[in-house]
Design a protein around this motif. Sequence first.
Motif, short mmCIF file in Angstrom:
data_model
loop_
_atom_site.label_atom_id
_atom_site.label_comp_id
_atom_site.label_asym_id
_atom_site.label_seq_id
_atom_site.Cartn_x
_atom_site.Cartn_y
_atom_site.Cartn_z
N PHE B 35 23.14 68.15 50.64
CA PHE B 35 22.27 67.15 50.06
C PHE B 35 22.29 67.33 48.60
O PHE B 35 22.30 66.26 47.75
N PHE B 36 21.85 68.51 48.07
CA PHE B 36 21.82 68.71 46.75
C PHE B 36 23.21 68.16 46.02
O PHE B 36 22.96 67.57 44.82
N PHE B 39 23.18 64.38 45.78
CA PHE B 39 22.20 63.84 44.85
C PHE B 39 22.66 63.92 43.36
O PHE B 39 22.39 63.18 42.43
N GLY B 60 24.52 56.08 51.17
CA GLY B 60 24.67 57.45 51.54
C GLY B 60 23.73 58.04 52.46
O GLY B 60 22.64 57.22 52.89
N VAL B 61 24.07 59.19 52.99
CA VAL B 61 23.00 59.82 54.07
C VAL B 61 23.34 61.19 53.65
O VAL B 61 24.47 61.68 53.95
N TYR B 62 22.28 62.00 53.65
CA TYR B 62 22.27 63.54 53.53
C TYR B 62 23.66 63.94 52.54
O TYR B 62 23.49 63.70 51.33
#
Lengths: 92, 92
Positions: B35-36, B39, B60-62
């Motif tokens: 996720f980092f 993002f 998005g997701v995760y």
Amino acid sequence: MKRLTKQDIDDQLKGLKGWEYKENYIFKNFIFQTFFEAFTLLCKAAFIAEKLDHHPDWSGVYNKVTLKLNTHDAGGVTQKDIDFAIEIEKSM
Amino acid sequence: MKRLTKQDIDDQLKGLKGWEYKENYIFKNFIFQTFFEAFTLLCKAAFIAEKLDHHPDWSGVYNKVTLKLNTHDAGGVTQKDIDFAIEIEKSM
């Protein structure tokens, strides 16, 4: 983590402005004045997701953001999803 | 800003790994380990969007992010969209 009933979800969402339950998830559409504000929400969501170890689906364009939450392993909405919504609303 | 032809778009996307043209927009699906990282891409996209004054659709997701671009006023893909993709790829 136990799946919540529709009644549980409706009760908890009453206090959370703009959050709705649909099928197997809860969601909110946020509309801001600017991209800057929309991206600020996304940053808050990212920090909360990492803190709670629970990550929303997100989508958006310019001043709009939609956050969608469910708990995959439970096949529906759990307290983790509601907790995320509570934290986001606290941050507004 | 002039709408590009399919040939123009295909030629320019050749150098941009993972970018595809579909209907009236260009897009790329990014998959990361964490996720980092996902993002982090979103942050880069936000800075580039403000710099170019041109904002993608995102979802998005995760660990997954999709960026979609077109130029609403031109009713299709313009050089602004390609320039956004070039800037994102430079940032990777």
